[in-house]
Design an enzyme around this catalytic site. Structure first.
Site, mmCIF file in Angstrom:
data_model
loop_
_atom_site.group_PDB
_atom_site.id
_atom_site.type_symbol
_atom_site.label_atom_id
_atom_site.label_comp_id
_atom_site.label_asym_id
_atom_site.label_seq_id
_atom_site.Cartn_x
_atom_site.Cartn_y
_atom_site.Cartn_z
ATOM 1 N N SER B 322 2.339 -6.292 3.283
ATOM 2 C CA SER B 322 1.327 -6.574 2.269
ATOM 3 C C SER B 322 1.589 -5.721 1.027
ATOM 4 O O SER B 322 1.461 -6.193 -0.114
ATOM 5 C CB SER B 322 -0.057 -6.282 2.829
ATOM 6 O OG SER B 322 -0.996 -6.171 1.807
ATOM 7 N N TRP B 325 4.434 -7.208 -0.791
ATOM 8 C CA TRP B 325 4.040 -8.465 -1.447
ATOM 9 C C TRP B 325 3.555 -8.186 -2.878
ATOM 10 O O TRP B 325 3.789 -8.969 -3.782
ATOM 11 C CB TRP B 325 2.920 -9.132 -0.637
ATOM 12 C CG TRP B 325 2.400 -10.403 -1.271
ATOM 13 C CD1 TRP B 325 2.861 -11.666 -1.064
ATOM 14 C CD2 TRP B 325 1.336 -10.528 -2.220
ATOM 15 N NE1 TRP B 325 2.155 -12.567 -1.815
ATOM 16 C CE2 TRP B 325 1.211 -11.892 -2.541
ATOM 17 C CE3 TRP B 325 0.469 -9.617 -2.841
ATOM 18 C CZ2 TRP B 325 0.263 -12.384 -3.444
ATOM 19 C CZ3 TRP B 325 -0.472 -10.101 -3.744
ATOM 20 C CH2 TRP B 325 -0.573 -11.456 -4.029
ATOM 21 N N HIS B 326 2.881 -7.022 -3.026
ATOM 22 C CA HIS B 326 2.309 -6.724 -4.337
ATOM 23 C C HIS B 326 3.366 -6.418 -5.382
ATOM 24 O O HIS B 326 3.141 -6.627 -6.571
ATOM 25 C CB HIS B 326 1.316 -5.559 -4.233
ATOM 26 C CG HIS B 326 0.004 -5.989 -3.677
ATOM 27 N ND1 HIS B 326 -0.212 -6.089 -2.320
ATOM 28 C CD2 HIS B 326 -1.141 -6.386 -4.270
ATOM 29 C CE1 HIS B 326 -1.453 -6.514 -2.123
ATOM 30 N NE2 HIS B 326 -2.030 -6.707 -3.284
ATOM 31 N N GLY B 327 4.475 -5.913 -4.982
ATOM 32 C CA GLY B 327 5.496 -5.618 -5.978
ATOM 33 C C GLY B 327 6.745 -5.048 -5.363
ATOM 34 O O GLY B 327 6.706 -4.445 -4.286
ATOM 35 N N PHE B 483 2.315 -10.127 -9.811
ATOM 36 C CA PHE B 483 2.647 -10.264 -8.390
ATOM 37 C C PHE B 483 2.951 -11.723 -8.061
ATOM 38 O O PHE B 483 3.129 -12.078 -6.956
ATOM 39 C CB PHE B 483 1.502 -9.750 -7.517
ATOM 40 C CG PHE B 483 1.087 -8.346 -7.884
ATOM 41 C CD1 PHE B 483 2.056 -7.404 -8.221
ATOM 42 C CD2 PHE B 483 -0.234 -7.982 -7.936
ATOM 43 C CE1 PHE B 483 1.691 -6.121 -8.585
ATOM 44 C CE2 PHE B 483 -0.609 -6.696 -8.290
ATOM 45 C CZ PHE B 483 0.356 -5.775 -8.617
#
Lengths: 323, 483
Positions: B322, B325-327, B483
């Protein structure tokens, strides 16, 4: 649904009334000094729009008058000079459109072109072109004054902020088909320029004068727009290219320097002459001892230099009063 | 196109009108229009990347059809693998290629090797993480037999590209959004009014709260050592509200716009800063993503129906993924790891904390205990935001270091981050918290309806005036766009 539509209209009207009332309580900032100068210049018959070249004196000057005042002494008509450090063609475009719209009688507008800022996205970040344009726009439309802040918040194009400092400083500096680095590394205040060397001076010449000017550069578009606005309303638009210290620059880049300056002047001519504007090219008209710093690539003039420019501008005016 | 822009103010009425008029002809005409409008909305930013959305849509549409026909498990697995490879490949290439390459180069350099491969420096297509996850969930759900594959390609393309939620979510599930493209739902006045209210409140959160705070946060986080002490601490608190206002504001506008068209998007935020634990925080923050990871990563890994050590591993894996996923940056990985560690720690110390609460007499004061837990959770989340906001791990550690340092005598803060302007920003945060606090105690809609019309309209007017006047001139992009 009809009831909701009615409520929406009522809400919009209430909001408009509240917004108008709010601006009475919390007024917009007063127009900038630049705008006030532009409005005042409506009383003049000759207007000179310039940057620091117009108003910056040299330490040894006995006469510290700006070019516009020197021009005024030579001309019978009333002359107004408006200049701020870093102003460029984008700001002048907004001013010219305002003058063209508002001036009731024909007049002559001299528009300075500094080749050092005529490249890339070469507007200095502190020119705040959009602010000047917005201020002049709202000056003409007092009823819309209440909506200036919302227009800014919602980024209406006229109210959108200018080029950001980072974007300006990230522009690539190129020479000889090579990218030398971002502009930020070539700023005068950069630590590597702490000790003036010939290499540093060469870099300054590259940055200030040898950067290519694309034919679709927006500064040229602004120049054309300014010329078009003035000429269409019967005014006279005269662009003058300010002198550069070519005696220092030319030996460093023989041939290349002159060609680069000539290319920029030619591009300016192509942009504005078809609109009916004139171009006075003074770029290589002065020797080094007419500059504020004789041994350095720059455009700031001493009093001899400023007087020379004023004289050349006065030359293009018809004898006797009138524009 | 940004929601907070004059272009959108022109685009939205046209989109609503088109949707309403073509809705009278039928779903197909309406959906075709929605695809076109959505592609204009997205293409306004960069039309070249429309091909990625179209490719992702086409792939999963075809995979869905294939899964509908295929009976053999191997063929079905192959089709699912194609969807996973296509979508994750797209995401991996555009978002993570340079990150993994540079990490590999750094690792090689640490071992004394040289890796001669240049990063691609690709532009990250806006919203790629959102729409790839959305289409992926469709294929997985069809594979699992939870939904039937859709045959209408226009409806499917509209589902993937639906502009209100295309670039920053919520990441919708096919089971809830896709059927809405197969019927025409008349927009009732109450639904439209709700949509408008959501849009207004979302704009307030974005323009008045997030954008104003961003001026302070950006100035301080650009050079934390220049603003050591309380300004860094304040900027960190501000960032907590900035990111919440920014992201939940976007979601509110998206949900509001969708309602004006007769669509219902899922709730993505439920007052997350009132959470009393990290686990509760994640049931309130970016709900569409956390439930996505729960359904498609955590549960397939075994969830909590596995040995304890494996459950811990599953949980940590989900949080690390997770974070990533954000960056494409180690800061996000650490941010995810911190949340995962906090969850594990919270679980491991539950009995001990209960005993401590008893000893402190909090068992008899559940409200006080809840407030304490909420404050503690908020600060844990806030500490995590430092990693989320900082450009590098080193910068994040420097920010913590700067927080403890002495504040310089002179602070070069921008105008919007000083004096009366700062007071306005603080007041905006106070309004946000007050409204959320009220909503936490009782549902807002009936509470609003119970108020006299004059009070309600005054509140709407005040919010609208704030939205029109209190924003910044500077463009502050939505944080989650990256993102």
């Amino acid at each position: 649904m009809r009831r909701l539509a009615f409520q929406l209209v009522a809400f919009a009207l209430l909001l408009a009334a509240a917004q108008t009332a709010l601006v009475r309580i919390w007024p917009n900032p007063p127009p900038s000094e630049t705008v006030r100068d532009t409005v005042r210049s409506l009383r003049a018959t000759v207007v000179l729009l310039g940057d620091s070249v117009n108003h910056t004196p040299c330490a040894t000057d006995t006469n510290r008058a700006p070019i516009s005042r020197m021009l005024a002494r030579r001309l019978a008509p009333r002359v107004a000079g408006i200049s701020r450090g870093g102003f460029d063609l984008a700001v002048f475009d907004a001013m010219c459109r305002f003058l063209a719209r508002r001036a009731e009688t024909p007049r002559t507008v001299f528009i300075e072109v500094n080749v050092a800022s005529l490249w890339g996205d070469g507007r200095s970040p502190y020119t705040t072109h959009k602010l000047v344009a917005l201020d002049l726009w709202r000056y003409d439309r007092p009823l819309l004054d209440a909506w200036v802040r919302p227009l800014q918040v919602w980024r209406f194009p006229l109210a959108a902020p200018d080029l950001r400092l980072d974007a300006y400083l990230d522009q690539p500096v190129v020479h000889g088909g090579r990218t030398l680095g971002p502009l930020r590394e070539f700023q005068a205040g950069h630590p590597r320029y702490a000790v003036p060397t010939e290499a540093a001076i060469r870099e300054h010449v590259i940055v200030r004068y040898l950067q290519p000017l694309a034919p679709n550069n927006r500064l040229l578009d602004h120049a054309a727009s300014a010329a078009r606005a003035l000429v269409r309303r019967g005014h006279r638009a005269v662009f003058f290219v300010v002198p550069v210290n070519h005696e220092v620059c030319e030996p460093m880049f023989p041939g290349e320097f002159r060609a680069a300056i000539a290319a920029k002047v030619a591009a300016l001519r192509r942009a504005v002459e078809p609109q009916g504007a004139e171009v006075i090219d003074l770029s290589t008209a002065l020797p080094a001892d007419c500059f504020a710093v004789a041994a350095y690539p720059n455009e700031h003039l001493n009093q001899r230099g400023r007087d020379f420019v004023a004289a050349r501008l006065a030359d293009v005016m018809p004898a006797g009063p009138g524009p | 196109m940004l929601f907070v822009s004059y272009e959108f103010l022109v685009f939205l009425p046209l989109a609503l009108l088109g949707c309403a008029l073509l809705g009278r002809i039928g779903t197909r005409a309406r959906n075709l229009f929605l695809v076109a409008a959505s592609y204009v909305f997205y293409g306004w930013w960069d039309w070249r990347f429309l091909s990625l959305i179209a490719a992702s849509s086409l792939l999963d549409y075809a995979v869905g059809i294939g899964l509908g026909r295929a009976r053999a498990p191997a063929a079905r697995r192959l089709l699912l693998a194609a969807s996973l490879a296509g979508n994750l490949g797209l995401l991996g290439f555009f978002k993570y290629f340079d990150f993994f390459l540079e990490s590999l180069r750094a690792a090689a350099a640490a071992l004394g090797w040289t890796l001669d491969a240049a990063p691609l420096r690709l532009v990250l297509p806006v919203g790629i993480s959102f729409y790839t996850f959305q289409t992926l969930s469709y294929s997985i759900d069809v594979y699992r037999g939870r939904i039937r594959p859709i045959l209408d390609p226009v409806a499917f393309f509209a589902f993937v590209g639906y502009f209100p939620q295309l670039v920053a979510g919520p990441i919708e599930r096919a089971a809830s959004l896709l059927p809405q493209f197969l019927t025409i739902r008349p927009v009732a006045p109450a639904m439209a009014a709700d949509g408008l209210r959501l849009m207004l409140w979302g704009a307030f959160k974005k323009i008045v709260v997030a954008d104003r705070l961003a001026v302070f946060v950006n100035a301080v986080y650009a050079a934390p050592s220049d603003f050591a002490g309380w300004p860094v601490l304040l900027a960190t608190y501000f960032f907590a509200f900035q990111i919440y206002g920014d992201f939940s504001g976007y979601t509110d506008i998206a949900r509001g716009v969708a309602r004006l068209m007769g669509f219902e998007l899922m709730l993505n935020f439920r007052r997350p800063y009132f959470a009393a634990s990290i686990a509760e925080f994640w049931s309130r923050w970016h709900i569409s993503l956390s439930t996505w990871f729960r359904d498609y990563v955590y549960i397939p890994l075994g969830g909590n129906r596995v040995p304890r050590w494996r459950w811990r591993l599953n949980l940590m894996t989900v949080f690390l993924v997770s974070g990533l996923w954000h960056g494409a940056n180690w800061t996000f990985v650490v941010w995810g790891a911190l949340h995962g560690a906090a969850m594990l720690l919270s679980s491991a110390t539950r009995a001990w904390r209960d005993r401590l609460a008893d000893a402190l007499g909090m068992a008899a004061r559940p409200r006080l205990r809840r407030v304490t837990q909420t404050l503690l959770t908020f600060h844990l989340v806030g500490a995590g935001w430092v990693f989320f906001r900082a450009p590098s791990l080193r910068a994040a550690l420097q920010t913590f270091y700067a927080m403890a340092g002495p504040t310089p005598a002179r602070l070069a803060l921008p105008e919007l981050a000083r004096g009366a302007s700062l007071a306005v920003s603080l007041a905006a945060v106070a309004v946000l918290l007050a409204v959320e606090f009220a909503a936490e105690r009782r549902p807002l809609r009936p509470a609003l309806a119970a108020l006299p019309a004059a009070v309600r309209w005054s509140a709407y007017l005040a919010i609208a005036l704030a939205v029109l006047n209190l924003g910044t001139r500077e463009e502050i992009p939505f944080i989650y766009f990256q993102f």
